[in-house]
Design a protein around this motif. Structure first.
Motif, PDB file in Angstrom:
ATOM      1  N   ALA A  18      -7.177 110.137  80.816  1.00 40.19           N
ATOM      2  CA  ALA A  18      -7.799 111.478  81.422  1.00 40.19           C
ATOM      3  C   ALA A  18      -8.324 111.096  82.474  1.00 40.19           C
ATOM      4  N   PRO A  19      -8.398 112.396  83.639  1.00 38.72           N
ATOM      5  CA  PRO A  19      -9.073 112.232  84.778  1.00 38.72           C
ATOM      6  C   PRO A  19     -10.610 111.618  84.326  1.00 38.72           C
ATOM      7  N   GLY A  20     -10.892 110.657  85.404  1.00 40.30           N
ATOM      8  CA  GLY A  20     -12.321 110.312  85.053  1.00 40.30           C
ATOM      9  C   GLY A  20     -12.668 109.124  84.113  1.00 40.30           C
ATOM     10  N   ASN A  21     -11.607 109.255  83.126  1.00 40.03           N
ATOM     11  CA  ASN A  21     -11.845 108.392  82.029  1.00 40.03           C
ATOM     12  C   ASN A  21     -11.236 107.080  81.883  1.00 40.03           C
ATOM     13  N   GLN A  22     -11.495 105.911  81.284  1.00 39.25           N
ATOM     14  CA  GLN A  22     -10.666 104.607  81.534  1.00 39.25           C
ATOM     15  C   GLN A  22      -9.390 104.947  80.443  1.00 39.25           C
ATOM     16  N   ARG A  23      -8.504 104.072  80.722  1.00 37.69           N
ATOM     17  CA  ARG A  23      -7.328 103.756  79.917  1.00 37.69           C
ATOM     18  C   ARG A  23      -7.709 103.497  78.432  1.00 37.69           C
ATOM     19  N   GLU A  24      -7.335 104.325  77.394  1.00 32.85           N
ATOM     20  CA  GLU A  24      -7.474 103.933  76.109  1.00 32.85           C
ATOM     21  C   GLU A  24      -6.463 103.988  75.298  1.00 32.85           C
ATOM     22  N   LEU A  25      -6.284 102.961  74.132  1.00 36.97           N
ATOM     23  CA  LEU A  25      -5.390 102.964  73.160  1.00 36.97           C
ATOM     24  C   LEU A  25      -5.167 104.048  72.218  1.00 36.97           C
ATOM     25  N   VAL A  26      -4.119 104.608  72.137  1.00 36.51           N
ATOM     26  CA  VAL A  26      -3.554 105.779  71.358  1.00 36.51           C
ATOM     27  C   VAL A  26      -3.211 105.199  70.155  1.00 36.51           C
ATOM     28  N   ALA A  27      -1.907 104.284  70.088  1.00 35.74           N
ATOM     29  CA  ALA A  27      -1.407 103.640  69.048  1.00 35.74           C
ATOM     30  C   ALA A  27      -0.611 102.471  69.489  1.00 35.74           C
ATOM     31  N   ALA A  28      -0.421 101.473  68.628  1.00 33.32           N
ATOM     32  CA  ALA A  28       0.411 100.317  68.885  1.00 33.32           C
ATOM     33  C   ALA A  28       1.247  99.752  67.598  1.00 33.32           C
ATOM     34  N   ILE A  29       2.206  99.067  67.792  1.00 38.46           N
ATOM     35  CA  ILE A  29       3.252  98.812  66.738  1.00 38.46           C
ATOM     36  C   ILE A  29       3.545  97.281  67.092  1.00 38.46           C
ATOM     37  N   THR A  30       3.427  96.377  66.196  1.00 38.82           N
ATOM     38  CA  THR A  30       3.970  95.155  66.477  1.00 38.82           C
ATOM     39  C   THR A  30       5.588  94.824  66.291  1.00 38.82           C
TER      40      THR A  30
ATOM     41  N   ALA B   2      -1.403 100.340  64.359  1.00 39.70           N
ATOM     42  CA  ALA B   2      -2.830 100.589  64.550  1.00 39.70           C
ATOM     43  C   ALA B   2      -3.009 101.811  65.537  1.00 39.70           C
ATOM     44  N   TYR B   3      -4.202 102.863  65.219  1.00 40.48           N
ATOM     45  CA  TYR B   3      -4.348 103.963  65.702  1.00 40.48           C
ATOM     46  C   TYR B   3      -5.837 104.127  66.067  1.00 40.48           C
ATOM     47  N   ALA B   4      -5.969 104.677  67.323  1.00 42.81           N
ATOM     48  CA  ALA B   4      -7.409 105.160  67.805  1.00 42.81           C
ATOM     49  C   ALA B   4      -7.902 106.056  66.513  1.00 42.81           C
ATOM     50  N   GLU B   5      -9.264 105.883  66.347  1.00 44.55           N
ATOM     51  CA  GLU B   5      -9.768 106.739  65.292  1.00 44.55           C
ATOM     52  C   GLU B   5      -9.713 108.450  65.534  1.00 44.55           C
ATOM     53  N   SER B   6      -9.526 108.664  66.780  1.00 40.99           N
ATOM     54  CA  SER B   6      -9.300 110.239  67.280  1.00 40.99           C
ATOM     55  C   SER B   6      -7.889 110.787  66.968  1.00 40.99           C
ATOM     56  N   VAL B   7      -7.116 109.912  66.720  1.00 32.96           N
ATOM     57  CA  VAL B   7      -5.601 110.465  66.598  1.00 32.96           C
ATOM     58  C   VAL B   7      -5.093 110.003  65.259  1.00 32.96           C
ATOM     59  N   LYS B   8      -5.901 109.379  64.326  1.00 30.59           N
ATOM     60  CA  LYS B   8      -5.331 109.101  62.979  1.00 30.59           C
ATOM     61  C   LYS B   8      -5.116 110.285  62.100  1.00 30.59           C
ATOM     62  N   GLY B   9      -4.285 110.252  61.382  1.00 29.15           N
ATOM     63  CA  GLY B   9      -3.665 111.181  60.488  1.00 29.15           C
ATOM     64  C   GLY B   9      -2.998 112.429  61.487  1.00 29.15           C
ATOM     65  N   ARG B  10      -3.059 112.327  62.635  1.00 27.57           N
ATOM     66  CA  ARG B  10      -2.163 113.439  63.325  1.00 27.57           C
ATOM     67  C   ARG B  10      -1.146 112.979  64.440  1.00 27.57           C
ATOM     68  N   PHE B  11      -0.950 111.435  64.943  1.00 30.32           N
ATOM     69  CA  PHE B  11       0.012 110.776  65.363  1.00 30.32           C
ATOM     70  C   PHE B  11       0.545 109.952  64.859  1.00 30.32           C
ATOM     71  N   THR B  12       1.883 109.542  64.944  1.00 34.82           N
ATOM     72  CA  THR B  12       2.663 108.491  64.351  1.00 34.82           C
ATOM     73  C   THR B  12       3.440 107.857  65.308  1.00 34.82           C
ATOM     74  N   ILE B  13       3.237 106.428  65.489  1.00 31.32           N
ATOM     75  CA  ILE B  13       4.036 105.489  66.238  1.00 31.32           C
ATOM     76  C   ILE B  13       5.239 104.639  65.348  1.00 31.32           C
ATOM     77  N   SER B  14       6.273 104.703  66.065  1.00 35.13           N
ATOM     78  CA  SER B  14       7.657 104.153  65.544  1.00 35.13           C
ATOM     79  C   SER B  14       8.356 103.592  66.558  1.00 35.13           C
ATOM     80  N   ARG B  15       9.529 102.724  66.044  1.00 36.26           N
ATOM     81  CA  ARG B  15      10.282 102.081  66.970  1.00 36.26           C
ATOM     82  C   ARG B  15      11.613 102.153  66.323  1.00 36.26           C
ATOM     83  N   ASP B  16      12.571 102.085  67.334  1.00 36.53           N
ATOM     84  CA  ASP B  16      14.017 102.113  67.054  1.00 36.53           C
ATOM     85  C   ASP B  16      14.570 100.816  67.580  1.00 36.53           C
ATOM     86  N   ASN B  17      14.585  99.761  66.951  1.00 37.72           N
ATOM     87  CA  ASN B  17      14.969  98.473  67.855  1.00 37.72           C
ATOM     88  C   ASN B  17      16.604  98.647  68.002  1.00 37.72           C
ATOM     89  N   ALA B  18      17.424  99.317  67.565  1.00 43.86           N
ATOM     90  CA  ALA B  18      18.635  99.381  67.579  1.00 43.86           C
ATOM     91  C   ALA B  18      19.108 100.215  69.114  1.00 43.86           C
TER      92      ALA B  18
END
Length: 124
Positions: A40-52, A58-74
């Motif tokens: 966000a303007p004036g803020n540092q870049r922060e992790l939202v979510a990651a997937i190995t 892994a999720y930032a505390e502020s988005v847990k329960g609201r955001f979902t990360i997923s991947r489609d390798n195909a």
């Protein structure tokens, strides 16, 4: 050169949903750890979510329960489903890829490739 292209950003009212996508070029997507960061303007870049590569998330505390990360390798694509959006979620969202095989979640300095970013704006 690996390219990451984000899509799906936009303007939404508080309480609404958006789904971000990040398409990754090349043949090695399945071994990459992937992440979504935001800035966000004036803020540092922060992790939202990651997937190995193994599916650990892994999720930032502020988005847990609201955001979902997923991947489609195909499809060489990583997604971020964002529900119950809040005005404080407003930021530019970036997709990132770490090409080194790892067990854990990479730190920001370990990501090798970044997308150009997509704007998410949540109105109150």
């Amino acid at each position: 050169q690996v390219q990451l292209v984000e899509s799906g950003g936009g303007l939404v009212q508080a309480g609404g949903s958006l789904r971000l996508s990040c398409a990754v070029s090349g043949s090695f997507f399945s071994v990459y750890a992937m992440a979504w960061y935001r800035q966000a303007p004036g803020n540092q870049r922060e992790l939202v979510a990651a997937i190995t590569s193994g599916g650990r998330t892994a999720y930032a505390e502020s988005v847990k329960g609201r955001f979902t990360i997923s991947r489609d390798n195909a499809k060489n694509t990583v997604f971020l489903q964002m529900d119950r959006l809040k005005p404080e979620d407003t930021a530019v969202y970036y997709c990132a890829a770490d090409r080194q095989p790892r067990v854990g979640i990479p730190g920001i300095a370990e990501y090798d490739y970044w997308g150009q970013g997509t704007q998410v704006t949540v109105s109150s």
